[in-house]
Design a protein around this motif. Structure first.
Motif, PDB file in Angstrom:
ATOM      1  N   TYR A 109      55.201  45.995  34.307  1.00 50.77           N
ATOM      2  CA  TYR A 109      53.984  46.691  33.641  1.00 50.77           C
ATOM      3  C   TYR A 109      53.687  45.987  32.100  1.00 50.77           C
ATOM      4  CZ  TYR A 109      50.990  49.986  31.615  1.00 50.77           C
ATOM      5  OH  TYR A 109      49.963  51.053  31.288  1.00 50.77           O
ATOM      6  N   LYS A 110      54.734  45.375  31.522  1.00 47.79           N
ATOM      7  CA  LYS A 110      54.687  44.625  30.360  1.00 47.79           C
ATOM      8  C   LYS A 110      54.126  43.390  30.482  1.00 47.79           C
ATOM      9  CE  LYS A 110      59.078  46.800  28.510  1.00 47.79           C
ATOM     10  NZ  LYS A 110      60.453  46.379  28.093  1.00 47.79           N
ATOM     11  N   ASN A 111      54.042  42.662  31.808  1.00 41.37           N
ATOM     12  CA  ASN A 111      53.340  41.219  32.042  1.00 41.37           C
ATOM     13  C   ASN A 111      52.041  41.467  32.614  1.00 41.37           C
ATOM     14  OD1 ASN A 111      55.721  39.333  30.774  1.00 41.37           O
ATOM     15  ND2 ASN A 111      56.812  40.951  31.949  1.00 41.37           N
ATOM     16  N   LEU A 112      51.569  42.518  33.073  1.00 45.87           N
ATOM     17  CA  LEU A 112      50.442  42.573  33.844  1.00 45.87           C
ATOM     18  C   LEU A 112      49.458  43.548  33.121  1.00 45.87           C
ATOM     19  CD1 LEU A 112      51.520  42.771  37.690  1.00 45.87           C
ATOM     20  CD2 LEU A 112      50.503  40.604  36.556  1.00 45.87           C
ATOM     21  N   ASP A 113      48.008  43.248  33.235  1.00 47.49           N
ATOM     22  CA  ASP A 113      47.038  44.444  32.874  1.00 47.49           C
ATOM     23  C   ASP A 113      47.214  45.430  33.637  1.00 47.49           C
ATOM     24  OD1 ASP A 113      44.897  44.153  34.714  1.00 47.49           O
ATOM     25  OD2 ASP A 113      45.385  42.080  34.663  1.00 47.49           O
ATOM     26  N   SER A 114      46.834  46.506  33.044  1.00 46.56           N
ATOM     27  CA  SER A 114      46.851  47.987  33.741  1.00 46.56           C
ATOM     28  C   SER A 114      46.404  47.876  35.088  1.00 46.56           C
ATOM     29  CB  SER A 114      46.523  49.061  32.978  1.00 46.56           C
ATOM     30  OG  SER A 114      46.964  49.101  31.777  1.00 46.56           O
ATOM     31  N   SER A 118      48.230  48.340  38.685  1.00 46.60           N
ATOM     32  CA  SER A 118      47.715  49.592  39.592  1.00 46.60           C
ATOM     33  C   SER A 118      47.222  49.336  41.009  1.00 46.60           C
ATOM     34  CB  SER A 118      46.663  50.194  38.921  1.00 46.60           C
ATOM     35  OG  SER A 118      47.130  51.094  37.826  1.00 46.60           O
ATOM     36  N   MET A 119      46.601  48.296  41.127  1.00 40.65           N
ATOM     37  CA  MET A 119      46.037  47.781  42.444  1.00 40.65           C
ATOM     38  C   MET A 119      47.153  47.162  43.269  1.00 40.65           C
ATOM     39  SD  MET A 119      42.728  45.726  41.436  1.00 40.65           S
ATOM     40  CE  MET A 119      42.257  45.051  42.821  1.00 40.65           C
ATOM     41  N   LEU A 177      53.398  35.406  37.033  1.00 43.32           N
ATOM     42  CA  LEU A 177      53.752  35.417  38.617  1.00 43.32           C
ATOM     43  C   LEU A 177      54.983  36.188  38.945  1.00 43.32           C
ATOM     44  CD1 LEU A 177      53.289  34.872  41.717  1.00 43.32           C
ATOM     45  CD2 LEU A 177      54.194  32.494  41.199  1.00 43.32           C
ATOM     46  N   PHE A 178      56.033  35.426  38.043  1.00 39.41           N
ATOM     47  CA  PHE A 178      57.295  35.617  38.172  1.00 39.41           C
ATOM     48  C   PHE A 178      57.706  36.932  37.604  1.00 39.41           C
ATOM     49  CE2 PHE A 178      57.497  31.126  39.242  1.00 39.41           C
ATOM     50  CZ  PHE A 178      57.773  31.234  40.534  1.00 39.41           C
ATOM     51  N   TYR A 179      56.970  37.294  36.629  1.00 33.84           N
ATOM     52  CA  TYR A 179      57.563  38.695  35.729  1.00 33.84           C
ATOM     53  C   TYR A 179      56.473  39.861  35.618  1.00 33.84           C
ATOM     54  CZ  TYR A 179      61.110  35.643  33.646  1.00 33.84           C
ATOM     55  OH  TYR A 179      62.115  34.462  33.682  1.00 33.84           O
ATOM     56  N   GLY A 180      55.495  39.284  36.542  1.00 29.72           N
ATOM     57  CA  GLY A 180      54.623  40.479  36.711  1.00 29.72           C
ATOM     58  C   GLY A 180      54.111  40.826  38.139  1.00 29.72           C
ATOM     59  N   ILE A 181      53.668  39.797  38.862  1.00 31.59           N
ATOM     60  CA  ILE A 181      53.241  40.020  40.340  1.00 31.59           C
ATOM     61  C   ILE A 181      54.417  40.074  41.164  1.00 31.59           C
ATOM     62  CG2 ILE A 181      52.188  39.053  42.242  1.00 31.59           C
ATOM     63  CD1 ILE A 181      50.168  37.657  40.313  1.00 31.59           C
ATOM     64  N   VAL A 182      55.408  39.234  41.068  1.00 34.13           N
ATOM     65  CA  VAL A 182      56.586  39.431  41.969  1.00 34.13           C
ATOM     66  C   VAL A 182      57.376  40.610  41.903  1.00 34.13           C
ATOM     67  CG1 VAL A 182      58.755  38.359  42.534  1.00 34.13           C
ATOM     68  CG2 VAL A 182      56.882  36.897  42.213  1.00 34.13           C
TER      69      VAL A 182
END
Length: 328
Positions: A109-114, A118-119, A177-182
């Protein structure tokens, strides 16, 4: 004889009495989950330390579960039959998985937009269905798979309706990618696994739902206390006290959240983790409705489109369960 035991280990069809309970518990959980954000916002002051409210919620949950077990007459039997090995087998692994999942979600959550967060978080519905099949052998019909797609589309629309107010904290694609999506995808996999394990424990091992609530609350609280020892929340509690910022009204969201935790266990026990996903998405619509009633904030066009999709997906999922093909 072996075949008979194997069949008995799988959850059977829901009886009419259980079906009534499923709908009742699902409705109550939908209302609780939908109302919780507004209740928390109104009755929890900013100064309240998050860890203190979470721990208090777990205490209320444990006390409530013990009261319910005493009321239905299972407390004495469970006291005689309870063993640490059974407890760790049924509740230890899911509790540890949920603790890891929550940590991954915080990182993500700290590395992606809301909106992106959520998606991606909605993929847990698919992983729940997948692990329910792998662990319990519970298949989904083609219509039910289609209903899951509709539900995820509705969840994405509701996420878009909430908008995105937080930009990514980093411009590096690798860090995103590595701290948000993964992390959020791994958390979704873990959520599906833990949900299926809870369903296995209650439906196959016949582990009582209230007892499992108590065990997971205790294990989760111990994990939280261990992590809070050197965290900012732990420091704040030592400096200002456990109930810093609390008022008598703070007990309202804490108690409501505890009731929701018990209802999650009951819904998972009676209906399974996949249907719990339907409840949680439906609760987003309740939140939108309550925001309109109490805050005057009208539902977004995305929410209005999502509403019939949720209703349709629930209807299809209920109407077309998986049925074994009869051999000629």
């Amino acid at each position: 004889m072996a075949a008979t035991k194997h069949r008995a280990s799988k959850p059977g069809p829901i009886s009419p009495n259980s079906s009534t309970k499923v709908w009742l518990f699902s409705l109550l959980l939908t209302i609780q989950y939908g109302a919780q954000p507004l209740i928390s916002k109104r009755f929890t002051r900013r100064e309240v330390i998050v860890t203190s409210s979470v721990l208090a919620c777990e205490v209320v949950k444990v006390v409530s579960a013990f009261i319910l077990m005493a009321k239905d007459g299972t407390l004495k039997r469970l006291y005689k039959e309870w063993t640490l090995i059974d407890s760790l087998t049924a509740s230890g692994l899911p509790a540890a998985i949920y603790a890891l999942q929550n940590s991954l979600l915080q990182i993500s959550y700290k590395n992606l937009d809301s909106l992106t967060f959520s998606m991606l978080n909605q993929t847990k519905l698919f992983f729940t269905a997948l692990f329910t099949y792998i662990i319990l052998g519970q298949r989904q019909s083609i219509q039910q798979i289609g209903a899951l797609f509709l539900l995820i589309i509705a969840a994405i629309l509701l996420s878009i309706g909430e908008g995105s107010s937080k930009a990514s904290s980093t411009d590096s694609p690798d860090e995103i990618l590595f701290y948000g999506i993964v992390p959020v995808l791994v958390a979704s996999v873990l959520s599906g696994l833990a949900s299926a394990l809870c369903q296995w424990a209650t439906q196959v091992k016949k582990h009582a739902s209230y007892l499992m609530t108590v065990e997971m609350s205790v294990i989760g609280s111990l994990c939280l206390l261990a992590s809070a020892h050197k965290s900012p929340d732990g420091t704040a509690i030592r400096q200002h006290g456990f109930f810093y910022g609390w008022t008598p009204l703070t007990l309202i969201p804490v108690t409501m959240n505890a009731v929701g935790g018990i209802l999650v266990g009951l819904v998972t026990s009676y209906a399974g983790g996949v249907r719990k996903g339907f409840v949680i998405v439906s609760a987003l619509l309740v939140t939108a409705l309550l925001q309109f009633v109490f805050d005057g904030k009208p539902p977004s066009p995305y929410c209005l489109v999502a509403f019939p999709l949720v209703i349709t997906s629930i209807s299809i999922y209920q109407k077309y369960p998986y049925r074994l093909k009869k051999k000629d």
